[in-house]
Design a protein around this motif. Structure first.
Motif, short mmCIF file in Angstrom:
data_model
loop_
_atom_site.label_atom_id
_atom_site.label_comp_id
_atom_site.label_asym_id
_atom_site.label_seq_id
_atom_site.Cartn_x
_atom_site.Cartn_y
_atom_site.Cartn_z
N LEU A 234 123.75 -5.14 49.60
CA LEU A 234 124.08 -6.65 49.54
C LEU A 234 122.61 -7.32 49.48
CD1 LEU A 234 127.25 -7.53 51.57
CD2 LEU A 234 127.01 -7.50 49.02
N ASN A 235 121.96 -7.06 50.34
CA ASN A 235 120.56 -7.65 50.31
C ASN A 235 119.49 -7.54 49.51
OD1 ASN A 235 119.75 -5.58 51.81
ND2 ASN A 235 118.49 -6.56 53.30
N GLU A 236 119.80 -6.46 48.66
CA GLU A 236 118.79 -6.10 47.57
C GLU A 236 119.64 -6.36 46.25
OE1 GLU A 236 117.71 -1.96 47.91
OE2 GLU A 236 117.33 -2.16 49.97
N ARG A 237 120.56 -6.97 46.11
CA ARG A 237 121.35 -7.39 44.80
C ARG A 237 120.83 -8.79 44.52
NH1 ARG A 237 127.59 -5.51 46.35
NH2 ARG A 237 126.95 -3.78 47.17
N HIS A 238 121.13 -9.23 43.31
CA HIS A 238 121.04 -10.59 43.05
C HIS A 238 122.24 -11.23 42.22
CE1 HIS A 238 116.60 -10.25 43.53
NE2 HIS A 238 116.69 -8.98 42.94
N LEU B 163 133.30 -7.86 54.09
CA LEU B 163 132.85 -8.72 55.37
C LEU B 163 132.35 -7.67 56.53
CD1 LEU B 163 133.03 -11.25 56.12
CD2 LEU B 163 135.38 -11.28 57.11
N PRO B 164 132.69 -6.51 56.60
CA PRO B 164 132.20 -5.60 57.72
C PRO B 164 130.70 -5.37 57.53
CG PRO B 164 134.18 -4.38 56.80
CD PRO B 164 133.80 -5.75 56.07
N GLN B 165 130.12 -5.61 56.31
CA GLN B 165 128.61 -5.47 55.98
C GLN B 165 127.82 -6.80 56.66
OE1 GLN B 165 127.60 -4.16 52.20
NE2 GLN B 165 129.84 -3.86 51.92
N LEU B 166 128.88 -7.71 56.99
CA LEU B 166 128.28 -9.04 57.65
C LEU B 166 128.75 -9.37 58.92
CD1 LEU B 166 128.22 -11.10 53.97
CD2 LEU B 166 126.39 -9.94 55.31
N PRO B 167 128.58 -8.59 60.12
CA PRO B 167 129.47 -8.65 61.09
C PRO B 167 129.17 -10.22 61.78
CG PRO B 167 127.67 -7.19 61.63
CD PRO B 167 127.56 -7.56 60.21
N ASP B 168 128.29 -10.87 61.61
CA ASP B 168 127.81 -12.32 62.13
C ASP B 168 128.44 -13.32 61.44
OD1 ASP B 168 126.85 -11.27 64.47
OD2 ASP B 168 124.92 -11.08 63.11
N TRP B 169 129.43 -12.98 60.35
CA TRP B 169 129.87 -14.12 59.47
C TRP B 169 131.33 -13.99 59.65
CZ3 TRP B 169 126.70 -17.28 56.06
CH2 TRP B 169 125.30 -16.88 56.21
N GLN B 170 131.86 -15.41 59.28
CA GLN B 170 133.34 -15.55 59.39
C GLN B 170 133.68 -16.10 58.01
OE1 GLN B 170 131.79 -17.30 62.07
NE2 GLN B 170 132.03 -15.27 63.08
N ALA B 171 134.74 -15.31 57.37
CA ALA B 171 135.27 -15.81 56.07
C ALA B 171 136.86 -16.46 56.25
CB ALA B 171 135.29 -14.53 55.17
N ASP B 172 136.79 -17.62 55.51
CA ASP B 172 138.31 -17.99 55.56
C ASP B 172 138.95 -18.16 54.13
OD1 ASP B 172 137.24 -20.08 53.94
OD2 ASP B 172 137.30 -21.67 55.69
N GLY B 173 138.32 -17.38 53.18
CA GLY B 173 138.89 -17.20 51.82
C GLY B 173 138.15 -18.11 50.84
N LYS B 174 137.60 -19.31 51.61
CA LYS B 174 137.05 -20.30 50.51
C LYS B 174 135.43 -20.28 50.91
CE LYS B 174 141.26 -22.76 49.94
NZ LYS B 174 141.62 -23.96 49.39
N ARG B 175 135.23 -20.13 52.27
CA ARG B 175 133.85 -20.17 52.57
C ARG B 175 133.44 -18.87 53.70
NH1 ARG B 175 132.20 -24.94 55.92
NH2 ARG B 175 133.45 -24.02 57.21
#
Length: 114
Positions: free
Chosen positions: A7-11, A28-40
């Motif tokens: 992800l961090n090498e894509r644009h 989402l598993p690639q970003l373990p410190d993030w939370q997603a609610d479907g909109k944010r």
């Protein structure tokens, strides 16, 4: 979705479509410190002091300007909360949000004194 690169090498791409729940769950598993609610996609970053916070915010601003995909930021003395959504995708999550979140994680991990 280009899954060949991390992800961090894509644009970011203009007009990225909204992701469905399955795609969000897969990314989402690639970003373990993030939370997603479907909109944010949201994460709070913590720092030693205000100067380190602002240094990160400035680096983040430079990166998001290059990607042309800007988060909502809430900045405090020792913290910054970033929240991504894709306005052009109906204020839902797109791959662009995950790309920028991964790039933000890389900036955070690479900061001086980390």
């Amino acid at each position: 979705m280009n899954t060949a690169l991390p992800l961090n090498e894509r644009h970011c791409t203009h007009g990225a479509p909204a992701l469905d729940d399955a795609a969000i769950a897969a990314l989402l598993p690639q970003l373990p410190d993030w939370q997603a609610d479907g909109k944010r996609l949201v994460r709070e970053f913590l720092f030693r002091d205000y100067h380190e916070t602002i240094e990160f915010v400035n680096a983040l601003a430079f990166m998001v300007h290059r990607e042309d995909h800007h988060p909502d930021l809430q900045v405090g003395y020792r913290r910054c909360t970033a929240a991504w959504t894709t306005h052009s995708a109906g204020h839902k999550l797109s791959e662009n949000d995950f790309i920028c979140a991964a790039k933000a994680d890389a900036l955070y991990a690479g900061r001086a004194g980390a």
